[in-house]
Write an enzyme that holds these catalytic residues in place. Structure first.
Site, short mmCIF file in Angstrom:
data_model
loop_
_atom_site.label_atom_id
_atom_site.label_comp_id
_atom_site.label_asym_id
_atom_site.label_seq_id
_atom_site.Cartn_x
_atom_site.Cartn_y
_atom_site.Cartn_z
N CYS A 1 0.88 -1.17 0.00
CA CYS A 1 0.00 0.00 0.00
C CYS A 1 0.92 1.22 0.00
O CYS A 1 1.73 1.38 0.91
CB CYS A 1 -0.87 -0.04 1.25
N CYS B 1 -11.04 14.85 3.87
CA CYS B 1 -12.10 13.97 4.39
C CYS B 1 -11.97 13.92 5.92
O CYS B 1 -10.90 13.61 6.44
CB CYS B 1 -11.97 12.57 3.79
N CYS C 1 -4.88 5.06 7.13
CA CYS C 1 -4.37 6.19 6.38
C CYS C 1 -3.75 7.32 7.21
O CYS C 1 -4.44 8.05 7.91
CB CYS C 1 -5.57 6.73 5.60
N CYS D 1 -10.44 10.86 7.97
CA CYS D 1 -9.13 10.34 7.55
C CYS D 1 -8.01 11.14 8.21
O CYS D 1 -8.02 12.38 8.18
CB CYS D 1 -9.02 10.42 6.03
N CYS E 1 -2.47 15.37 2.10
CA CYS E 1 -3.57 15.23 1.14
C CYS E 1 -4.42 16.48 1.21
O CYS E 1 -4.63 17.04 2.29
CB CYS E 1 -4.42 14.00 1.48
N1 SAH Z 1 -7.28 9.43 -1.54
C1 SAH Z 1 -7.58 8.10 -1.98
C2 SAH Z 1 -6.69 7.00 -1.44
C3 SAH Z 1 -6.23 7.06 -0.01
S1 SAH Z 1 -7.11 6.35 1.33
C4 SAH Z 1 -9.01 7.78 -1.67
O1 SAH Z 1 -9.64 8.50 -0.92
O2 SAH Z 1 -9.53 6.79 -2.21
C5 SAH Z 1 -7.61 4.72 0.95
C6 SAH Z 1 -8.99 4.39 1.53
O3 SAH Z 1 -8.97 4.44 2.97
C7 SAH Z 1 -10.06 5.40 1.09
O4 SAH Z 1 -11.21 4.71 0.74
C8 SAH Z 1 -10.28 6.21 2.35
O5 SAH Z 1 -11.52 6.83 2.37
C9 SAH Z 1 -10.11 5.16 3.43
N2 SAH Z 1 -9.89 5.68 4.77
C10 SAH Z 1 -9.30 6.84 5.14
N3 SAH Z 1 -9.29 6.98 6.48
C11 SAH Z 1 -9.89 5.89 6.97
C12 SAH Z 1 -10.20 5.44 8.30
N4 SAH Z 1 -9.88 6.17 9.36
N5 SAH Z 1 -10.83 4.26 8.45
C13 SAH Z 1 -11.14 3.51 7.36
N6 SAH Z 1 -10.89 3.87 6.09
C14 SAH Z 1 -10.27 5.05 5.89
#
Ligand code: SAH
Length: 373
Positions: free
Chosen positions: A125, A136, A366, A139, A132
């Site tokens: 990964c 969100c 993440c 995250c 970023c």
């Molecule tokens: N920016 C990209 C890839 C990075 S994160 C994206 O958003 O797809 C990869 C995945 O992990 C994404 O689906 C994201 O929403 C999720 N993610 C981020 N933080 C998280 C958390 N605290 N718990 C579970 N999934 C999470």
């Protein structure tokens, strides 16, 4: 004068005026590598030997590159194989088969990568940006904003580092290789489009030009930058697309994935369907299950409807138990609600899995490790 209704930062542009990461052979195709040596007054044919060391033999110690003349070795390695990153810390979980590494880049930026060895595959990964810009709220990476885009070589190096520890038998299970790559570390890959496509090409180019992986084993995960999804569909590289949907309705998705105020659920899901139609690759829908936020039965039904409206059998839903970030108000769903959610999706013919939560005990989610640092 018109007023921009979307106060989000402009996400497609790299911050200006920064020093670039060192140039590395993984940034270039074979012709470019040769040219770089020639321009430096060095023999061009040495590029192929350097590529073989890097991608084929996974060697990083110049002393092992005995086919290069000792007098020129340092210069050649300096030109095409400069050090890109330093490991700061490695954490292990799952009896050593999950390894998370925190890296410091040349300018002090911190990024993370995670190696996960399973019975039948080993997945890296990787991060594509330091920080970023997508913000969100659930995250960890999203909380710190964007520092900078990573270079193609900085992205590739994370995979090569993983391939190296596998080749050396340093991961329990014996000597092995990295079979899969997911762009699910820090950053929004499609906001760093050019470098990410370059990295995908290096991963899939046959050795010694690249690592020789199958494009089908590479997954690019995105919040849903619609124009970039459409561009990716025309690249002719059959990578798997993962769309981080997390909500089937605009009202909630605007909150969970703020870029949704620019590209609605309908536009985003349409783009994902176009990706499927053009590439034949089934799209993976990521949905982080958050208790009382997006895990209600009616949202499961709506999610199935939104996906089925575009066709049948073109998606797979991946439910991710939320990994709560420190101090956040969000928590994972009740197992009971999760089961009901799965049941409702499947009742409407949507293939669904719940992701296993590897490495949650080492802040696997993440950006959590870099955030602590
Ligand atoms: N920016 C990209 C890839 C990075 S994160 C994206 O958003 O797809 C990869 C995945 O992990 C994404 O689906 C994201 O929403 C999720 N993610 C981020 N933080 C998280 C958390 N605290 N718990 C579970 N999934 C999470």
């Amino acid at each position: 004068m018109s007023v921009n209704p979307n106060p989000l930062p402009l996400v497609f542009d790299e911050p200006r005026g920064r020093k670039k990461p060192p140039r590395h052979l993984a940034d270039l195709d074979e012709a470019g590598r040769k040219q770089l040596l020639v321009d430096a007054g060095l023999p061009g044919f040495r590029a192929k030997q350097l590529s073989t060391h890097y991608f084929g033999r996974l060697v990083n110690d110049p002393a092992e590159m005995t086919d290069l003349p000792a007098a020129q070795r340092e210069e050649l390695v300096g030109a095409l194989l400069p050090q890109l990153m330093t490991p700061i810390r490695t954490l292990e979980a799952d009896k050593g088969t999950t390894r998370k590494t925190l890296w410091r880049l040349f300018d002090g930026a911190l990024v993370e990568s995670v190696l996960m060895r399973y019975r039948d595959r080993t997945t890296m990964c990787v991060s594509s940006q330091a920080g970023c810009g997508m913000a969100c709220p659930f995250c960890a990476t999203g909380q710190g904003g964007l520092q900078r885009n990573m270079s193609t070589a900085e992205i590739v190096e994370q995979v090569v580092a993983g391939a190296r520890v596998m080749a050396r038998g340093e991961v329990p299970g014996g000597v092995g290789r990295v079979s899969n790559v997911v762009f699910m570390g820090m950053g929004e890959p499609l906001a760093n489009y050019k470098a990410v496509i370059g990295a995908v090409r290096r991963l899939t180019d046959p050795a010694p030009a690249g690592l020789g992986m199958s494009a089908r084993h590479v997954t690019v995960s995105t919040v849903g930058l619609v124009p970039r999804i459409l561009q990716l569909a025309d690249e002719g590289i059959p990578v798997t697309l993962a769309l981080s949907l997390h909500a089937p309705d605009d009202e909630l998705r605007n909150e969970l994935v703020p870029i949704n105020t620019r590209f609605s659920v309908a536009e985003t899901v349409d783009a994902a369907h176009t990706y499927f139609a053009k590439t034949g690759r089934r799209v993976s829908i990521e949905y982080a299950m958050m208790r009382g936020i997006n895990d209600q039965a009616h949202r499961a039904d709506l999610l199935a409807d939104v996906l089925n409206e575009r066709g049948r059998g073109w998606v797979h839903v991946n439910l991710i138990p939320l990994n709560p970030t420190p101090g956040s108000k969000w928590t994972a769903s009740d197992p009971e609600d999760e089961r009901e959610f799965v049941r409702r999706l499947e009742a409407k013919g949507i293939s669904t899995t719940v992701r296993d939560t590897r490495g949650s005990d080492i802040d696997g989610a993440c950006g959590q490790l870099a955030a602590v640092e």
